[in-house]
Scaffold this active site. Structure first.
Site, mmCIF file in Angstrom:
data_model
loop_
_atom_site.group_PDB
_atom_site.id
_atom_site.type_symbol
_atom_site.label_atom_id
_atom_site.label_comp_id
_atom_site.label_asym_id
_atom_site.label_seq_id
_atom_site.Cartn_x
_atom_site.Cartn_y
_atom_site.Cartn_z
ATOM 1 N N GLU A 47 0.834 -1.209 0.000
ATOM 2 C CA GLU A 47 0.000 0.000 0.000
ATOM 3 C C GLU A 47 0.865 1.253 0.000
ATOM 4 O OE1 GLU A 47 -3.053 -0.555 -1.230
ATOM 5 O OE2 GLU A 47 -3.402 -1.872 0.488
ATOM 6 N N HIS A 48 0.523 2.179 -0.895
ATOM 7 C CA HIS A 48 1.273 3.433 -1.074
ATOM 8 C C HIS A 48 2.728 3.147 -1.469
ATOM 9 C CE1 HIS A 48 -1.739 6.466 0.326
ATOM 10 N NE2 HIS A 48 -2.284 5.349 0.788
ATOM 11 N N THR A 49 2.930 2.032 -2.125
ATOM 12 C CA THR A 49 4.264 1.695 -2.627
ATOM 13 C C THR A 49 4.375 1.991 -4.112
ATOM 14 O OG1 THR A 49 3.431 -0.543 -2.832
ATOM 15 C CG2 THR A 49 4.778 -0.087 -0.910
ATOM 16 N N ASP A 50 3.238 2.072 -4.830
ATOM 17 C CA ASP A 50 3.334 2.208 -6.299
ATOM 18 C C ASP A 50 4.025 3.513 -6.701
ATOM 19 O OD1 ASP A 50 1.022 3.700 -5.571
ATOM 20 O OD2 ASP A 50 -0.265 2.822 -7.118
ATOM 21 N N ALA A 135 -15.439 3.008 -2.005
ATOM 22 C CA ALA A 135 -15.151 1.929 -1.057
ATOM 23 C C ALA A 135 -13.677 1.545 -1.072
ATOM 24 C CB ALA A 135 -16.007 0.709 -1.380
ATOM 25 N N GLY A 136 -12.851 2.315 -1.778
ATOM 26 C CA GLY A 136 -11.433 1.968 -1.861
ATOM 27 C C GLY A 136 -11.193 0.763 -2.758
ATOM 28 N N SER A 140 -12.963 4.255 -9.719
ATOM 29 C CA SER A 140 -12.559 5.249 -10.722
ATOM 30 C C SER A 140 -11.672 4.631 -11.794
ATOM 31 C CB SER A 140 -11.889 6.462 -10.075
ATOM 32 O OG SER A 140 -10.889 6.066 -9.194
ATOM 33 N N ASP A 180 -4.002 0.717 -9.806
ATOM 34 C CA ASP A 180 -5.393 0.336 -10.080
ATOM 35 C C ASP A 180 -5.637 0.151 -11.580
ATOM 36 O OD1 ASP A 180 -5.404 0.908 -7.385
ATOM 37 O OD2 ASP A 180 -6.299 2.896 -7.652
HETATM 38 C C1 GLA Z 1 -5.080 4.254 -4.323
HETATM 39 C C2 GLA Z 1 -4.269 4.707 -5.513
HETATM 40 C C3 GLA Z 1 -3.175 3.695 -5.857
HETATM 41 C C4 GLA Z 1 -2.357 3.326 -4.622
HETATM 42 C C5 GLA Z 1 -3.269 2.998 -3.449
HETATM 43 C C6 GLA Z 1 -2.518 2.777 -2.168
HETATM 44 O O1 GLA Z 1 -5.799 3.102 -4.654
HETATM 45 O O2 GLA Z 1 -5.102 4.858 -6.636
HETATM 46 O O3 GLA Z 1 -2.362 4.214 -6.883
HETATM 47 O O4 GLA Z 1 -1.439 4.339 -4.307
HETATM 48 O O5 GLA Z 1 -4.230 4.002 -3.220
HETATM 49 O O6 GLA Z 1 -1.736 1.644 -2.257
#
Ligand code: GLA
Length: 388
Positions: A47-50, A135-136, A140, A180
């Site tokens: 998570e938040h690594t991309d 919802a994460g 989108s 995503d």
């Molecule tokens: C969202 C962003 C992704 C990624 C995640 C966290 O989904 O769209 O690019 O950064 O948060 O992992």
């Protein structure tokens, strides 16, 4: 056998495509040329690594967005949806600084594809789908990618991903990292997708769940990636990389990170560096079928997102803790954070009990009732054949 749980259903692709085609005809008085379909996603770990040049391990959901589209040649664009207000304008209106809201995502793709020489000279578009919004779960990206495959089904997937990312970051103004869109376009049924944002390489990781279910729980606390939280985490990561003199945190060592003087920036960077390592550990554990080890990496990931990166919420912490107490093998929050969903790997026979335990705990805590869905690892975007 599908476990018995009160869940958000993904729907049947052919039926949803037929329904979006009918809605298109009602809106525009003629048939669409094509219907594109693209899935939402749940990230297993990373998570938040991309946007830090790191690793991620998402899975495509069976829940998807459907975009019916007819190209036009007069530069005009009309976009409509069962879920939102219609938008009408020209391709030129869709450039950065153009519409806000959902039209920026759908229309931004038309703009970005034309910029890349892959586009159309206008279009009528109608969108519907089953990916829960806010919802994460990347509704989108599903919207962007469904429109992209409907416009240019034969284009290279990497080019489509690049256009969808431009739509999201430049037109919609969400400073996201690209996970995503990649998984929505490249996922393979029965697999998780390991993406390396350092080398841009991807690998399909077989996900042999045999007897286990990926249970996603939407806490129904909404988040928007255009809110400040996501961007400020990204800024902290860039600051950490600058302080360490590396191009991205992918190149940073934990030792170096521990030397960062600013306490907040140090914690943010520590999350990223340890999370990247946990992705590799999770892939190894999945390949060995070692569910205890998967559970341990998920547990450490959740603690890191709660304490170091500070993107979890009381609802997410509760959903994760209760899932494990009620029998999940592994659980963590998933996606950008500040709300959204958790993901748990649950033995099939425990799924209903886990969902019920979370529901009950949310009532006791006075949280909104959550929604559950079963994330059968699904395939990526494509056209849905229209019956004659
Ligand atoms: C969202 C962003 C992704 C990624 C995640 C966290 O989904 O769209 O690019 O950064 O948060 O992992």
């Amino acid at each position: 056998m599908q476990p018995q749980v009160d869940q958000v259903e993904p729907g049947v692709p052919e039926e949803l495509a037929a329904s979006v085609r009918r809605a298109f005809e009602e809106s525009y008085g003629g048939p669409p040329a094509r219907v594109g379909r693209a899935p939402g996603r749940v990230n297993l770990i990373g998570e938040h690594t991309d946007y830090n040049g790191g690793l991620v391990l998402p899975v495509a959901l069976p829940h998807a967005t459907y975009a019916a589209l007819a190209p036009r040649t007069d530069g005009r664009v009309r976009i409509d949806s069962r879920q939102a207000e219609p938008w009408e304008g020209t391709l030129d209106d869709l450039a950065p600084g153009g519409p806000s809201g959902w039209a920026a995502y759908a229309g931004g793709v038309l703009w970005a594809l034309r910029e890349a020489g892959l586009g159309v000279e206008g279009a009528d578009v109608y969108v519907d789908g089953t990916v829960p919004l806010g919802a994460g779960l990347s509704s989108s990206a599903a919207l962007e990618c469904a429109v992209a495959v409907a416009v240019a089904p034969d284009a290279d997937r990497a080019d489509l991903a690049a256009a969808c990312i431009r739509a999201e970051t430049e037109v919609a103004g969400a400073p996201t990292g690209g996970m995503d869109q990649h998984v929505a376009l490249l996922a393979r049924e029965g697999h998780a997708l390991l993406i390396d944002f350092g080398s841009d390489e991807t690998r399909q990781v077989p996900l042999d769940l045999a007897g286990r279910t990926l249970l996603v729980t939407d806490t129904r606390v909404s988040h928007a990636l255009t809110d400040g939280g996501y961007g400020s985490r990204r800024d902290d990561c860039e600051e950490a990389a600058r302080l360490l003199g590396v191009p991205s945190l992918r190149e940073a060592t934990l030792d170096a990170v521990e030397g960062i003087a600013d306490e907040r920036v140090r914690r943010r960077a520590r999350h990223v560096v340890t999370e990247i390592a946990r992705v590799t550990e999770t892939v190894d554990a999945l390949e060995r079928g070692d569910w205890d080890a998967v559970g341990a990496t998920f547990r450490r990931s959740q603690a890191s997102m709660r304490d170091d990166f500070e993107i979890s919420t009381p609802e997410l912490d509760a959903a994760v803790a209760i899932a494990v107490e009620a029998g999940a093998l592994a659980a963590r929050m998933t996606g950008g954070g500040f709300g959204g969903s958790s993901v748990a790997i649950v033995p099939d026979e425990r799924v209903a009990a886990v969902a019920r335990a979370i529901d009950a705990a949310f009532v006791l805590e006075g949280f909104r009732a959550p929604a559950h869905l079963v994330a059968t690892p699904s395939g990526g975007a494509g056209l849905v054949p229209l019956p004659a």
